[in-house]
Design a protein around this motif. Structure first.
Motif: not given
Length: 575
Positions: A287-292
């Motif tokens: 899936g899509e990894k998110i870094v904020m």
């Protein structure tokens, strides 16, 4: 507070009236408390001469306040989220209830007048104080810190969930899910609350980054706080797509596109502050990894003075940024605070009669009164192209986010030579290395000698928690291993981390910058013209009084600001 306060005698009378202590034990306790410099009521409770309940009742009677026990009180989680957690921990207090403009608070130290005033200022509410056991409050604050209540609240939100879906089924569902279904799931109340809680908890714990990582059988949530990543209770795997879609909607990104990386921004208001969040989405096999990245302008230093520089470094930096032209280079590894340092310089230089233009990739903080250009390499807007255009915008000061290639280096140096003050960053290990790196990029030494006015290297170090740090003996074996002279710490002290509720039991709270500042004077220019190595330039600068990164770190250790291990961690390889 001093221990000879006038209330001590009356409080003692009340304790005797309650039969909470015998006169003999009270007399001994008063003498010992006075000799140790501890407040009487604290001494009595800590030495178990008086129970915390009896002391709470005695304090309540003495002060004419209402006592409360917190053993069976159900705390309002929404009210807790709205309170500044640091303030609660600092003054040992808990919010109980809020009615209209009145906030009822349990105080562990009812004599702490500043607690009420600071809370009134922070919340804008009228404070009604109650007396509670200091131990009960500390236990609750410690539990809140250790339980990581994001996970607890998330479980409450998800009570109606059917549980996780198997990975294979989940992956197939991802492929079959229509755009309408994705929108519907992303706008569901549990998902909105879940994402909001992730943001609120990150702000409360002063995290710099939020990581949401799809794994084979779970959806991992991690926060980076003071440079270290730590896992937090994660959202259910079955809500992975909904969380990703929700964040994409907030970032104004394409929720239907899951094959290529995407970048966006979110602006949120929470806990009384407004912050920008930089979002990066990367497709992975699960899936899509998110870094904020959380960008809070409140964390920016308003001036050089607030950066915590030593006197020599401060004078050198102040002189450099006051020059009408030249180039200032800030160096260090990724995540060492280079951009924050440059922004602090810009904050000091930002005046109505000065035209400041920046080119950055990406623009991290949006600053009032400064013209900021976002680099877009995919359409040809590189650092070099942007810098060329900036020079046609009649700038007084230019900031180049990073010098990555020979083209940018050449234009930056020429801009400095033609009457502009240029600030930029490089990836080198020390201040002297910045000069030789530009030579390696193809910039002629005679151009560097004429343009560079200062180079600086920096690292971020972890600060010891002031509430729980503990002084220790000088560890001679560690000093010997790292070639540190024990005499350096004569007259100082070395402290180690312990851990308490205030620092989340980590022993460290907050970070600071170690800086090595190298002013370029005539002697250093001569070495540059002769194309000397960075080692020669470094030795000459040290002979002229430059304080190295390692020395700066050891000064912080000697002053009890950080631990020896933390200083060696970021400067161990430096001489």
């Amino acid at each position: 507070m001093a221990d000879n306060r006038p209330y001590s005698g009356r409080l003692a009378d009340i304790l005797l009236k309650f039969n909470a202590i015998t006169p003999t034990d009270l007399g001994k306790a008063q003498e010992e408390a006075q000799s140790t410099g501890m407040r009487l009521e604290k001494f009595l409770v800590e030495n178990k001469l008086v129970s915390s309940t009896s002391m709470t009742l005695a304090l309540a009677e003495y002060l004419g306040m209402t006592p409360i026990t917190l053993l069976h009180v159900q705390l309002d989680t929404h009210l807790l989220e709205s309170m500044p957690r640091e303030l609660l921990t600092k003054h040992i207090m808990l919010p109980i209830t809020k009615i209209s403009t009145s906030l009822t608070v349990a105080l562990g130290d009812p004599f702490d007048i500043m607690a009420i005033e600071e809370l009134r200022t922070a919340t804008g509410l009228e404070i009604t104080p109650l007396v509670a056991s200091e131990k009960e409050i500390q236990d609750i604050l410690s539990k809140l810190a250790s339980e990581k209540d994001t996970g607890v609240n998330m479980e409450d939100v998800m009570k109606s969930s059917d549980g996780d879906i198997e990975v294979g089924q989940q992956e197939q569902k991802q492929e079959e899910m229509s755009l309408d279904e994705m929108l519907k799931s992303a706008e569901g109340a549990p998902v909105i609350r879940m994402v909001n809680m992730i943001f609120v908890e990150a702000l409360r714990t002063h995290a710099s980054d939020i990581h949401l990582e799809p794994q084979e059988k779970q959806y991992r949530l991690r926060y980076r706080t003071d440079g270290d990543l730590a896992e937090r209770p994660c959202p259910p795997k079955s809500y992975q797509n909904a969380v990703i879609s929700r964040i994409k909607i907030m970032s104004d990104l394409n929720i239907a596109e899951r094959r290529v990386p995407q970048d966006g921004r979110i602006k949120i208001r929470a806990l009384g502050k407004e912050v920008d969040i930089r979002v990066s989405i990367l497709p992975t096999v699960f899936g899509e990894k998110i870094v904020m990245r959380i960008l809070d302008k409140a964390n920016l230093s308003s001036s050089l003075a607030s950066l915590g520089l030593d006197e020599v470094a401060y004078n050198a930096m102040s002189y450099a940024i006051a020059q009408p032209h030249g180039i200032i280079l800030v160096t260090g590894p990724t995540g060492s605070g280079k951009t924050t340092t440059l922004y602090s310089c810009l904050q000091e230089l930002n005046k109505p009669d000065v035209n400041i233009v920046t080119c950055e990739d990406p623009v991290e903080y949006q600053l009032e009164g400064i013209n900021q250009v976002q680099i877009r390499t995919e359409i040809g807007l590189t650092f070099g192209a942007a810098l060329r255009s900036i020079l046609r915008q009649d700038p007084d000061i230019c900031l180049v986010g990073e010098i990555r290639d020979s083209e940018t280096a050449e234009i930056a140096v020429k801009a400095a030579l033609t009457g502009h003050l240029v600030l930029s960053t490089l990836h080198t290990n020390d201040a002297a290395g910045a000069i030789t790196r530009l030579v390696d990029m193809g910039v002629e030494p005679f151009l560097l000698a004429s343009s560079v006015i200062l180079t600086q290297a920096q690292r971020l170090f972890r600060k010891l928690c002031t509430a729980c740090k503990k002084e220790i003996e000088i560890p001679l074996d560690i000093l010997k291993t790292n070639h540190i002279d024990p005499d350096f710490f004569a007259g100082g002290k070395i402290c180690k981390p312990v851990g308490c509720p205030k620092c989340g039991n980590g022993g460290y709270k907050g970070r600071g910058a170690l800086m090595e500042v190298l002013p370029v004077d005539d002697e250093i220019r001569e070495l540059i013209l002769r194309n000397c190595s960075s080692a020669e330039i470094r030795e000459k600068a040290k002979a002229k009084g430059m304080i190295t990164l390692k020395e700066t770190g050891l000064v912080k250790v000697r002053n009890g600001i950080t631990s020896l291990a933390a200083a060696i961690e970021v400067t161990g390889g430096e001489d």
